[in-house]
Motif scaffolding. Sequence first.
Motif, PDB file in Angstrom:
ATOM      1  N   THR A  55      15.833  -5.971  71.462  1.00 57.91           N
ATOM      2  CA  THR A  55      14.946  -5.229  72.356  1.00 57.91           C
ATOM      3  C   THR A  55      13.827  -4.559  71.567  1.00 57.91           C
ATOM      4  OG1 THR A  55      16.762  -4.841  73.897  1.00 57.91           O
ATOM      5  CG2 THR A  55      14.851  -3.388  74.087  1.00 57.91           C
ATOM      6  N   ALA A  56      14.178  -3.930  70.454  1.00 55.62           N
ATOM      7  CA  ALA A  56      13.167  -3.269  69.624  1.00 55.62           C
ATOM      8  C   ALA A  56      12.155  -4.279  69.093  1.00 55.62           C
ATOM      9  CB  ALA A  56      13.837  -2.529  68.472  1.00 55.62           C
ATOM     10  N   ILE A  57      12.632  -5.430  68.648  1.00 55.85           N
ATOM     11  CA  ILE A  57      11.728  -6.477  68.158  1.00 55.85           C
ATOM     12  C   ILE A  57      10.815  -6.948  69.284  1.00 55.85           C
ATOM     13  CG2 ILE A  57      11.646  -8.874  67.335  1.00 55.85           C
ATOM     14  CD1 ILE A  57      14.151  -8.216  65.660  1.00 55.85           C
ATOM     15  N   GLY A  58      11.354  -7.099  70.469  1.00 55.32           N
ATOM     16  CA  GLY A  58      10.554  -7.515  71.625  1.00 55.32           C
ATOM     17  C   GLY A  58       9.475  -6.501  71.965  1.00 55.32           C
ATOM     18  N   ILE A  59       9.821  -5.224  71.922  1.00 56.15           N
ATOM     19  CA  ILE A  59       8.848  -4.174  72.239  1.00 56.15           C
ATOM     20  C   ILE A  59       7.733  -4.150  71.192  1.00 56.15           C
ATOM     21  CG2 ILE A  59       8.546  -1.658  72.332  1.00 56.15           C
ATOM     22  CD1 ILE A  59      11.332  -1.567  73.683  1.00 56.15           C
ATOM     23  N   VAL A  60       8.096  -4.223  69.921  1.00 61.91           N
ATOM     24  CA  VAL A  60       7.087  -4.221  68.859  1.00 61.91           C
ATOM     25  C   VAL A  60       6.195  -5.451  68.977  1.00 61.91           C
ATOM     26  CG1 VAL A  60       6.761  -4.401  66.354  1.00 61.91           C
ATOM     27  CG2 VAL A  60       8.429  -2.779  67.284  1.00 61.91           C
ATOM     28  N   ALA A  62       5.517  -7.238  71.666  1.00 61.05           N
ATOM     29  CA  ALA A  62       4.645  -7.082  72.835  1.00 61.05           C
ATOM     30  C   ALA A  62       3.505  -6.114  72.535  1.00 61.05           C
ATOM     31  CB  ALA A  62       5.447  -6.609  74.043  1.00 61.05           C
ATOM     32  N   GLY A  63       3.783  -5.046  71.808  1.00 67.75           N
ATOM     33  CA  GLY A  63       2.747  -4.087  71.442  1.00 67.75           C
ATOM     34  C   GLY A  63       1.692  -4.695  70.531  1.00 67.75           C
ATOM     35  N   VAL A  64       2.142  -5.442  69.529  1.00 67.83           N
ATOM     36  CA  VAL A  64       1.202  -6.087  68.609  1.00 67.83           C
ATOM     37  C   VAL A  64       0.358  -7.116  69.352  1.00 67.83           C
ATOM     38  CG1 VAL A  64       1.042  -7.619  66.604  1.00 67.83           C
ATOM     39  CG2 VAL A  64       2.561  -5.635  66.537  1.00 67.83           C
ATOM     40  N   LEU A  65       0.992  -7.915  70.179  1.00 68.62           N
ATOM     41  CA  LEU A  65       0.234  -8.906  70.946  1.00 68.62           C
ATOM     42  C   LEU A  65      -0.760  -8.234  71.893  1.00 68.62           C
ATOM     43  CD1 LEU A  65       2.993 -11.550  71.737  1.00 68.62           C
ATOM     44  CD2 LEU A  65       1.098 -11.760  70.116  1.00 68.62           C
ATOM     45  N   GLY A  66      -0.360  -7.098  72.471  1.00 68.77           N
ATOM     46  CA  GLY A  66      -1.266  -6.345  73.336  1.00 68.77           C
ATOM     47  C   GLY A  66      -2.474  -5.831  72.564  1.00 68.77           C
TER      48      GLY A  66
END
Length: 77
Positions: A55-60, A62-66
């Motif tokens: 989950t943490a990897i997914g959030i990071v 998504a943030g970087v891609l954003g």
Amino acid sequence: MNEADIRRIVAETVTETLTRIGIEADDPLEAQKDFQHLRSWRTSTETIKRQSLMTAIGIVTAGVLGLIWMAVKGQAQ
């Protein structure tokens, strides 16, 4: 000292050792249930750790891609 004496001494030593570490030597099925409970608790916590990391990897990610998307979109205008 014969074999019977050695077996008796070993049995007493094992029983005393198990009792000192908190395992009831007279009821091995209860000890097995306790160990099974500990195993299921351990595997549950390992699963939670793994899911939390994903989950943490997914959030990071998504943030970087954003951020990349906003930078690209900002330069295009």
